[in-house]
Design an enzyme around this catalytic site. Structure first.
Site, PDB file in Angstrom:
ATOM      1  N   SER A  32       3.495  -2.416  10.245  1.00 44.59           N
ATOM      2  CA  SER A  32       5.005  -2.068  10.490  1.00 44.59           C
ATOM      3  C   SER A  32       5.844  -3.647  10.339  1.00 44.59           C
ATOM      4  O   SER A  32       6.569  -4.158  10.903  1.00 44.59           O
ATOM      5  CB  SER A  32       5.332  -2.133  12.230  1.00 44.59           C
ATOM      6  OG  SER A  32       4.879  -0.513  12.459  1.00 44.59           O
ATOM      7  N   ASN A  60       0.846  -1.093  -0.048  1.00 43.41           N
ATOM      8  CA  ASN A  60      -0.021   0.064   0.004  1.00 43.41           C
ATOM      9  C   ASN A  60       0.855   1.353  -0.023  1.00 43.41           C
ATOM     10  O   ASN A  60       1.472   1.579   1.089  1.00 43.41           O
ATOM     11  CB  ASN A  60      -0.970  -0.155   1.384  1.00 43.41           C
ATOM     12  CG  ASN A  60      -1.758   1.295   1.438  1.00 43.41           C
ATOM     13  OD1 ASN A  60      -1.612   2.007   0.355  1.00 43.41           O
ATOM     14  ND2 ASN A  60      -2.333   1.593   2.617  1.00 43.41           N
ATOM     15  N   TRP A  61       1.027   1.668  -1.249  1.00 42.19           N
ATOM     16  CA  TRP A  61       1.873   2.976  -1.240  1.00 42.19           C
ATOM     17  C   TRP A  61       1.269   4.348  -0.730  1.00 42.19           C
ATOM     18  O   TRP A  61       1.907   5.092  -0.488  1.00 42.19           O
ATOM     19  CB  TRP A  61       2.217   3.256  -2.785  1.00 42.19           C
ATOM     20  CG  TRP A  61       2.987   2.169  -3.488  1.00 42.19           C
ATOM     21  CD1 TRP A  61       3.360   1.056  -3.088  1.00 42.19           C
ATOM     22  CD2 TRP A  61       3.351   2.264  -4.888  1.00 42.19           C
ATOM     23  NE1 TRP A  61       3.964   0.139  -4.039  1.00 42.19           N
ATOM     24  CE2 TRP A  61       4.236   0.888  -5.078  1.00 42.19           C
ATOM     25  CE3 TRP A  61       3.295   3.150  -5.660  1.00 42.19           C
ATOM     26  CZ2 TRP A  61       4.674   0.502  -6.331  1.00 42.19           C
ATOM     27  CZ3 TRP A  61       4.130   2.792  -7.153  1.00 42.19           C
ATOM     28  CH2 TRP A  61       4.553   1.765  -7.222  1.00 42.19           C
ATOM     29  N   LYS A  62       0.140   4.293  -0.380  1.00 42.23           N
ATOM     30  CA  LYS A  62      -0.593   5.353   0.306  1.00 42.23           C
ATOM     31  C   LYS A  62      -0.158   6.662  -0.700  1.00 42.23           C
ATOM     32  O   LYS A  62      -0.443   6.419  -1.835  1.00 42.23           O
ATOM     33  CB  LYS A  62      -0.086   5.635   1.725  1.00 42.23           C
ATOM     34  CG  LYS A  62      -0.189   4.447   2.582  1.00 42.23           C
ATOM     35  CD  LYS A  62       0.042   4.766   4.150  1.00 42.23           C
ATOM     36  CE  LYS A  62      -0.057   3.541   4.666  1.00 42.23           C
ATOM     37  NZ  LYS A  62      -0.025   3.727   6.220  1.00 42.23           N
ATOM     38  N   GLY A  98       2.908  -1.073   4.311  1.00 45.08           N
ATOM     39  CA  GLY A  98       2.924   0.165   4.117  1.00 45.08           C
ATOM     40  C   GLY A  98       4.442   0.784   3.817  1.00 45.08           C
ATOM     41  O   GLY A  98       4.812   0.425   2.559  1.00 45.08           O
ATOM     42  N   GLY A  99       4.993   1.218   4.674  1.00 45.12           N
ATOM     43  CA  GLY A  99       6.296   1.755   4.379  1.00 45.12           C
ATOM     44  C   GLY A  99       7.372   0.951   3.948  1.00 45.12           C
ATOM     45  O   GLY A  99       8.094   1.420   2.912  1.00 45.12           O
ATOM     46  N   GLU A 140      -6.934   4.606   7.766  1.00 46.21           N
ATOM     47  CA  GLU A 140      -6.930   5.997   7.456  1.00 46.21           C
ATOM     48  C   GLU A 140      -7.951   6.350   6.718  1.00 46.21           C
ATOM     49  O   GLU A 140      -8.360   7.640   6.958  1.00 46.21           O
ATOM     50  CB  GLU A 140      -5.706   6.104   6.717  1.00 46.21           C
ATOM     51  CG  GLU A 140      -4.334   5.819   7.522  1.00 46.21           C
ATOM     52  CD  GLU A 140      -3.146   5.413   6.867  1.00 46.21           C
ATOM     53  OE1 GLU A 140      -3.181   5.556   5.676  1.00 46.21           O
ATOM     54  OE2 GLU A 140      -2.238   4.999   7.494  1.00 46.21           O
ATOM     55  N   HIS A 147      -9.587   0.852   4.889  1.00 43.01           N
ATOM     56  CA  HIS A 147      -8.287   1.071   5.882  1.00 43.01           C
ATOM     57  C   HIS A 147      -8.401   1.947   6.721  1.00 43.01           C
ATOM     58  O   HIS A 147      -9.362   3.073   6.686  1.00 43.01           O
ATOM     59  CB  HIS A 147      -7.012   1.703   4.644  1.00 43.01           C
ATOM     60  CG  HIS A 147      -5.777   1.768   5.261  1.00 43.01           C
ATOM     61  ND1 HIS A 147      -5.396   2.588   6.183  1.00 43.01           N
ATOM     62  CD2 HIS A 147      -4.592   0.929   4.962  1.00 43.01           C
ATOM     63  CE1 HIS A 147      -4.175   2.589   6.600  1.00 43.01           C
ATOM     64  NE2 HIS A 147      -3.731   1.434   5.643  1.00 43.01           N
ATOM     65  N   GLY A 159       2.404   2.353  10.714  1.00 44.25           N
ATOM     66  CA  GLY A 159       3.518   3.183  10.855  1.00 44.25           C
ATOM     67  C   GLY A 159       4.069   3.608  11.801  1.00 44.25           C
ATOM     68  O   GLY A 159       4.814   4.648  11.749  1.00 44.25           O
ATOM     69  N   GLU A 179      -5.381  -5.208  10.810  1.00 41.83           N
ATOM     70  CA  GLU A 179      -4.146  -4.039  10.829  1.00 41.83           C
ATOM     71  C   GLU A 179      -4.565  -3.390  12.235  1.00 41.83           C
ATOM     72  O   GLU A 179      -5.457  -2.691  12.340  1.00 41.83           O
ATOM     73  CB  GLU A 179      -4.206  -3.118   9.644  1.00 41.83           C
ATOM     74  CG  GLU A 179      -3.992  -3.787   8.299  1.00 41.83           C
ATOM     75  CD  GLU A 179      -3.368  -2.810   7.348  1.00 41.83           C
ATOM     76  OE1 GLU A 179      -2.382  -2.976   6.947  1.00 41.83           O
ATOM     77  OE2 GLU A 179      -3.990  -1.830   7.267  1.00 41.83           O
TER      78      GLU A 179
HETATM   79  C1  PEP Z   1      -0.695   0.154   6.154  1.00 42.90           C
HETATM   80  O1  PEP Z   1      -0.788   0.964   5.898  1.00 42.90           O
HETATM   81  O2  PEP Z   1      -1.606  -0.663   5.808  1.00 42.90           O
HETATM   82  C2  PEP Z   1       0.487  -0.432   6.736  1.00 42.90           C
HETATM   83  C3  PEP Z   1       0.558  -1.722   7.418  1.00 42.90           C
HETATM   84  O3  PEP Z   1       1.591   0.486   6.899  1.00 42.90           O
HETATM   85  P1  PEP Z   1       2.916   0.258   7.811  1.00 42.90           P
HETATM   86  O4  PEP Z   1       3.513  -1.325   7.043  1.00 42.90           O
HETATM   87  O5  PEP Z   1       3.857   1.328   7.307  1.00 42.90           O
HETATM   88  O6  PEP Z   1       2.719  -0.032   8.925  1.00 42.90           O
END
Ligand code: PEP
Length: 257
Positions: free
Chosen positions: A214, A9-11, A235-236, A99, A97, A175, A169
């Site tokens: 994470s 997920n590049w956001k 994500g990251g 967010e 998600h 994050g 999640e």
């Molecule tokens: C996400 O946003 O779905 C996520 C899991 O982010 P991260 O891996 O950066 O925690």
């Protein structure tokens, strides 16, 4: 045996140059990894570019997206539809998600509508669920994830989970670098599967349940060695080709027959 799915997920990150570099890097880094579906979800504006690069490279990478509307066309300014996503070859669509639930006030019921509309249009919903830090501290994790899943079951019926994906999640792990322990994640994944199994055991058995929060190359293997963790939503670490490929490789290795 469930085939693992690792999704990036590049956001809200990217530029034309970055998309080209990341996808070319990922194409090379994942070329020899088999036994896992590797999906990328760029921001909407770069889906066209991503589709072209995936085709040009004859890449195994699968294209996804970060959102959908609940209409296919019409007076819905700023939205994008399942038909449009299909037009660009996107198959795996993230919905719910945390967010979007937080910043766009998306309710369980609205997320369930999105789930239904994606299924109706032949796309794969990647349904994100998970509890906040306070809910975790209060021991409410199971009730929160049950409520989020039940909203979809009530709206769409249990069969809608055939071929769909759930991403567990915990919000406090997204994050933050504060990942859930693999044991805790497995416990909640087993709970999620048993919750679905109460409605239909066969649907629960085929259901891909990803962990997200994470995930990094350093901790990926600890999750995937658990029986109910079928992949990851990342994500990251999905913004670096080598890191994301290492996570995909860990899933393939842990789940190989
Ligand atoms: C996400 O946003 O779905 C996520 C899991 O982010 P991260 O891996 O950066 O925690």
């Amino acid at each position: 045996m469930r085939r693992p799915v690792v999704m990036g997920n590049w956001k809200l990150n990217g530029s034309k140059a970055m998309v080209t570099e990341l996808l070319n890097g990922l194409n090379t880094a994942t070329a020899d990894i088999d036994g896992v579906d590797v999906v990328v979800a760029p921001p909407a504006l770069y889906i066209d570019q991503a589709e072209r690069l995936i085709k040009e490279n004859a890449s195994k990478l699968i294209l996804g997206a970060q959102n959908t509307d609940v209409n296919n066309s019409g007076a819905f300014t700023g939205d994008m539809s399942p038909e449009m996503l299909k037009d660009f070859g996107a198959t795996h669509i993230i919905i719910g998600h945390s967010e979007r639930r937080e910043y766009h006030e998306e309710s369980d019921e609205f997320v369930a509508k999105k789930f239904a509309f994606l299924k109706e249009n032949g796309l794969i919903p990647v349904l994100c669920i998970g509890e906040s830090d306070a809910q975790n501290e209060a021991g409410e994790t199971e009730s929160v994830v049950s409520r989020q899943i039940d909203a979809v079951i009530n709206h769409c019926g249990i069969e809608a989970f055939n071929g769909a994906i759930i991403a567990y999640e915990p919000i406090w792990a997204i994050g933050t670098g504060k990942a859930a322990t693999a044991d805790d994640a497995q416990r909640i994944h087993a709970f999620i599967r048993s919750h679905v199994a109460k409605h239909d055991a066969a649907v629960a058995e085929q259901l891909i349940i990803q962990y997200g929060g994470s995930v990094k190359p350093e901790n990926a293997q600890s999750y995937f060695q658990n029986p109910d963790i079928d992949g990851a939503l990342v994500g990251g670490a999905s913004l670096k080709a080598d890191s994301f490929a290492a996570i995909a490789a860990a899933a393939a290795e842990a789940k190989k027959a």
